[in-house]
Design an enzyme around this catalytic site. Sequence first.
Site, mmCIF file in Angstrom:
data_model
loop_
_atom_site.group_PDB
_atom_site.id
_atom_site.type_symbol
_atom_site.label_atom_id
_atom_site.label_comp_id
_atom_site.label_asym_id
_atom_site.label_seq_id
_atom_site.Cartn_x
_atom_site.Cartn_y
_atom_site.Cartn_z
ATOM 1 N N SER A 104 -61.603 34.478 -37.380
ATOM 2 C CA SER A 104 -60.988 35.799 -37.259
ATOM 3 C C SER A 104 -62.008 36.809 -36.715
ATOM 4 O O SER A 104 -62.496 36.643 -35.597
ATOM 5 C CB SER A 104 -60.402 36.216 -38.613
ATOM 6 O OG SER A 104 -59.509 37.297 -38.469
ATOM 7 N N ASP B 46 -49.402 32.505 -36.038
ATOM 8 C CA ASP B 46 -50.345 33.417 -36.705
ATOM 9 C C ASP B 46 -49.797 34.836 -36.590
ATOM 10 O O ASP B 46 -49.787 35.428 -35.509
ATOM 11 C CB ASP B 46 -51.713 33.311 -36.032
ATOM 12 C CG ASP B 46 -52.799 34.097 -36.756
ATOM 13 O OD1 ASP B 46 -52.472 35.071 -37.475
ATOM 14 O OD2 ASP B 46 -53.979 33.752 -36.608
ATOM 15 N N HIS C 10 -52.803 32.128 -40.223
ATOM 16 C CA HIS C 10 -54.086 32.780 -39.957
ATOM 17 C C HIS C 10 -55.151 32.158 -40.863
ATOM 18 O O HIS C 10 -55.119 32.304 -42.082
ATOM 19 C CB HIS C 10 -53.991 34.283 -40.214
ATOM 20 C CG HIS C 10 -55.209 35.036 -39.733
ATOM 21 N ND1 HIS C 10 -55.440 35.279 -38.399
ATOM 22 C CD2 HIS C 10 -56.264 35.561 -40.398
ATOM 23 C CE1 HIS C 10 -56.569 35.943 -38.266
ATOM 24 N NE2 HIS C 10 -57.096 36.106 -39.465
#
Length: 326
Positions: free
Chosen positions: A141, A267, A296
């Site tokens: 991320s 996601d 995610h």
Amino acid sequence: MPLISSDYSPPQFYKSGHLSTIYCGLFRRVNGLVQNRERLTLSDGDFLDLDWSKSSLKTQKLVVLLHGLEGDAHRPYITGSAKLFNQNGFDACALNFRGCSGEPNLLYRSYHSGATEDLKEVLQHILSTKQYSEIYLKGFSLGGNLALKYLGEGNDIPKEIKAAVAVSVPCSLKDSCDQLLSNNNLLYARRFKRHLISKLRQKQPLFPNLISNSDIKAIKTLKDFDDIYTSRAHNFKNALDYYAKCSSLQFLPNITVPSLIINAKNDSFLGMECYPIAEAEKNKKLYLEIPKYGGHVGFWGKQNITYTEQRSLNFLKENSFEAYSL
């Protein structure tokens, strides 16, 4: 490189993006990993805590792990990665970004999606030990965006850095922020905001002239946090300026070491601009895989090894010194 096809297909329960995200984020447990902490003093007087775990084999291979927004080096996605790499002949160094190791950092500034200056200091520190001839980056991320930005923004990349993997990457920070502000992600956004404001309140007594009660009360969304704190503390004009300058998307064409991006199609944190298909097609060193499922930083896998953990190990092995020597 062309888009990489993906055969990832988990059990029905984990085909839900939200369920996959929540399970791996809140309920997954990784046991048996031993981490030892090192405190690195930075050139500006602040510090970073590095959590090391070692392979049982003597090795010159190291994976540097970079966590996501409000994460740390003890999150299951970090410890799961470290454990698998350790079991396969890699040492692991998991960064805790400024203020993320359980102790507030010393300066008004903190960490953000584009703070590659901190990553550079960590890499310089690692290289100074002369213990590793092969270094790999793996980011999740925010940490994935940071790794890709570092590789493509024009830094002098050390020859020891052989490859990188970035998982669930918000390649366009504005696009990702827009998604997080949608009703679909309301619970996630509230959780992130709560953690960020809590850390801001910890800083307030140390910097009362820079962080006021009215500032904190004005933070209603994650974008507000970036307007009121992130941009001011890190010399951006505002949140949009921060997003524009720190999004990795613009730097992907310049990446010269093999780099794999794995972004799940389901996601909910990522919008269309976070799937850099055109950039991957034009750069022979950039690989993009878009599994249908995964959420995610989810990607449930058998034996408590996620799909992206095994996929990352395979990719880094393919791009190791030994692979080139065969």
